[in-house]
Scaffold this motif. Structure first.
Motif, PDB file in Angstrom:
ATOM      1  N   ASP A  74       0.836  -1.201   0.000  1.00 19.34           N
ATOM      2  CA  ASP A  74       0.000   0.000   0.000  1.00 19.34           C
ATOM      3  C   ASP A  74       0.868   1.247   0.000  1.00 19.34           C
ATOM      4  O   ASP A  74       2.091   1.183   0.172  1.00 19.34           O
ATOM      5  CB  ASP A  74      -0.912  -0.005   1.228  1.00 19.34           C
ATOM      6  N   GLY A 149      -1.102  -1.792  -4.769  1.00 19.37           N
ATOM      7  CA  GLY A 149      -1.695  -2.932  -5.452  1.00 19.37           C
ATOM      8  C   GLY A 149      -0.897  -4.200  -5.234  1.00 19.37           C
ATOM      9  O   GLY A 149      -0.143  -4.339  -4.262  1.00 19.37           O
ATOM     10  N   ALA A 191      -7.885   5.643  -8.054  1.00 21.11           N
ATOM     11  CA  ALA A 191      -9.287   5.290  -7.843  1.00 21.11           C
ATOM     12  C   ALA A 191      -9.402   3.885  -7.262  1.00 21.11           C
ATOM     13  O   ALA A 191     -10.242   3.623  -6.402  1.00 21.11           O
ATOM     14  CB  ALA A 191     -10.063   5.388  -9.156  1.00 21.11           C
ATOM     15  N   GLU A 192      -8.563   2.964  -7.722  1.00 20.19           N
ATOM     16  CA  GLU A 192      -8.546   1.587  -7.242  1.00 20.19           C
ATOM     17  C   GLU A 192      -7.109   1.110  -7.196  1.00 20.19           C
ATOM     18  O   GLU A 192      -6.282   1.526  -8.014  1.00 20.19           O
ATOM     19  CB  GLU A 192      -9.353   0.660  -8.166  1.00 20.19           C
ATOM     20  N   VAL A 198      -9.419  -5.983 -11.464  1.00 17.91           N
ATOM     21  CA  VAL A 198     -10.165  -4.778 -11.113  1.00 17.91           C
ATOM     22  C   VAL A 198     -10.762  -4.112 -12.347  1.00 17.91           C
ATOM     23  O   VAL A 198     -11.887  -3.605 -12.311  1.00 17.91           O
ATOM     24  CB  VAL A 198      -9.265  -3.799 -10.328  1.00 17.91           C
ATOM     25  N   GLU A 201     -13.811  -6.142 -13.524  1.00 20.94           N
ATOM     26  CA  GLU A 201     -14.956  -5.954 -12.641  1.00 20.94           C
ATOM     27  C   GLU A 201     -15.608  -4.593 -12.862  1.00 20.94           C
ATOM     28  O   GLU A 201     -16.819  -4.459 -12.817  1.00 20.94           O
ATOM     29  CB  GLU A 201     -14.521  -6.085 -11.181  1.00 20.94           C
ATOM     30  N   SER A 202     -14.830  -3.575 -13.126  1.00 19.89           N
ATOM     31  CA  SER A 202     -15.397  -2.255 -13.399  1.00 19.89           C
ATOM     32  C   SER A 202     -16.271  -2.285 -14.636  1.00 19.89           C
ATOM     33  O   SER A 202     -17.361  -1.703 -14.660  1.00 19.89           O
ATOM     34  CB  SER A 202     -14.266  -1.229 -13.554  1.00 19.89           C
ATOM     35  N   LEU A 215     -11.312 -10.600  -7.816  1.00 24.68           N
ATOM     36  CA  LEU A 215     -10.163  -9.774  -7.514  1.00 24.68           C
ATOM     37  C   LEU A 215      -9.159 -10.547  -6.679  1.00 24.68           C
ATOM     38  O   LEU A 215      -9.461 -11.596  -6.110  1.00 24.68           O
ATOM     39  CB  LEU A 215     -10.606  -8.524  -6.755  1.00 24.68           C
ATOM     40  N   GLU A 219      -4.700  -8.365   0.629  1.00 21.37           N
ATOM     41  CA  GLU A 219      -4.640  -6.931   0.806  1.00 21.37           C
ATOM     42  C   GLU A 219      -3.978  -6.666   2.151  1.00 21.37           C
ATOM     43  O   GLU A 219      -3.835  -7.576   2.972  1.00 21.37           O
ATOM     44  CB  GLU A 219      -6.031  -6.308   0.759  1.00 21.37           C
ATOM     45  N   TRP A 224      -6.867  -1.315   2.179  1.00 18.48           N
ATOM     46  CA  TRP A 224      -6.191  -0.352   1.316  1.00 18.48           C
ATOM     47  C   TRP A 224      -6.461   1.050   1.844  1.00 18.48           C
ATOM     48  O   TRP A 224      -7.597   1.456   1.979  1.00 18.48           O
ATOM     49  CB  TRP A 224      -6.680  -0.476  -0.124  1.00 18.48           C
TER      50      TRP A 224
END
Length: 267
Positions: A74, A149, A191-192, A198, A201-202, A215, A219, A224
């Motif tokens: 992160d 990520g 944004a992500e 990802v 999925e968007s 996904l 994490e 995040w």
């Protein structure tokens, strides 16, 4: 008195006899934290084995294999990737290398660490390390800065000799991070996070599709972040308070005690 001594001796003997039994009944130590760590590695980016930070992953393979792992990183973290390769008893000398890629599969440079090392013939093991740059919450599109990520680690042997091809090896991988704090904070955020699936999925959300891509399941422990808060705000507030106190003190010093003594009073 004699009866008392006999009773005391009997109780002492019973206590000594019960001591080992009590020790044997003590529950065994709980398994180590790494007991749930993965024991295998993937063979490509798509099959990379997910491993959490602070866990030691292990894998068995053969010289010439590509071993892949993935881990989350992160914003504000500076990851350190460490690998240990246990070599067979007889080999002619092997050179191993670790490479780290971000969520866009861009190879990330190591700030420092032994990213490539060569083991002397007959050496039992070798250790590798790669300290990445601090992960940024946002970056220019043309830059190669590390972003929040999923990150991929590839461990492989380079320049392998034919005599060592296929020899069994064991590998250990561990990833730790240091929180760099507000000194690494930047304006803006993604944004992500850059994790597998990802983007798919968007698109599925836009189309209101019932199925979506899965996904990455790993994490950071606290989720995040990449948000607006950092300890830079604390230092900004402290600086503001100090500046206000300095202004008040300067005004008090320059104002003086009132009307100068040489000025006559008004009628």
């Amino acid at each position: 008195m004699r009866i008392t001594r006999v009773v005391s001796a009997t109780l002492l003997a019973l206590g000594l006899a019960a001591g080992p039994a009590a020790a044997d009944s003590t529950p065994s130590a709980s398994p180590s934290e790494d007991s749930s760590a993965p024991t295998e590695a993937g063979t490509s980016f798509r099959t990379a084995t997910e491993v959490d930070q602070g866990r030691t992953a292990t894998a068995s393979g053969s010289a010439g294999d590509y071993l892949y792992w993935s881990f989350p990183a992160d914003a504000g973290q500076r990851p350190t990737v460490e690998a240990k390769v246990k070599l067979p008893q007889e080999h002619t000398g092997q050179t191993w290398q670790i490479d780290v890629y971000d969520g866009l599969r861009r190879r990330q440079a190591c700030q420092y660490g032994a990213q490539t090392r060569t083991a002397a013939p007959g050496a039992a093991s070798l250790e590798l390390a790669c300290v990445l740059r601090t992960v940024r919450a946002w970056s220019e599109p043309w830059a190669n800065d590390p972003l929040p990520g999923t990150y991929y680690v590839r461990l492989t042997v380079v320049g392998l000799k034919t005599a060592d091809l296929g020899l069994p090896v064991n590998a250990e991988l561990r990833v730790d991070s240091k929180d760099m704090g507000g000194s690494a904070a930047v304006d803006g955020r993604l944004a992500e996070p850059l994790v597998p699936g990802v983007a798919v999925e968007s698109e599925a959300e836009k189309d209101d599709a019932s199925s979506s891509a899965v996904l990455s399941s790993i994490e950071p422990d606290d989720g995040w972040s990449s948000g607006w808060w950092s300890d830079r705000w604390v230092w900004t507030a402290v600086g503001g308070v100090l500046a206000a106190l300095a202004g008040i003190g300067g005004y008090a010093l320059t104002r003086g005690s009132g009307r100068p003594s040489r000025v006559p009073p008004t009628a």
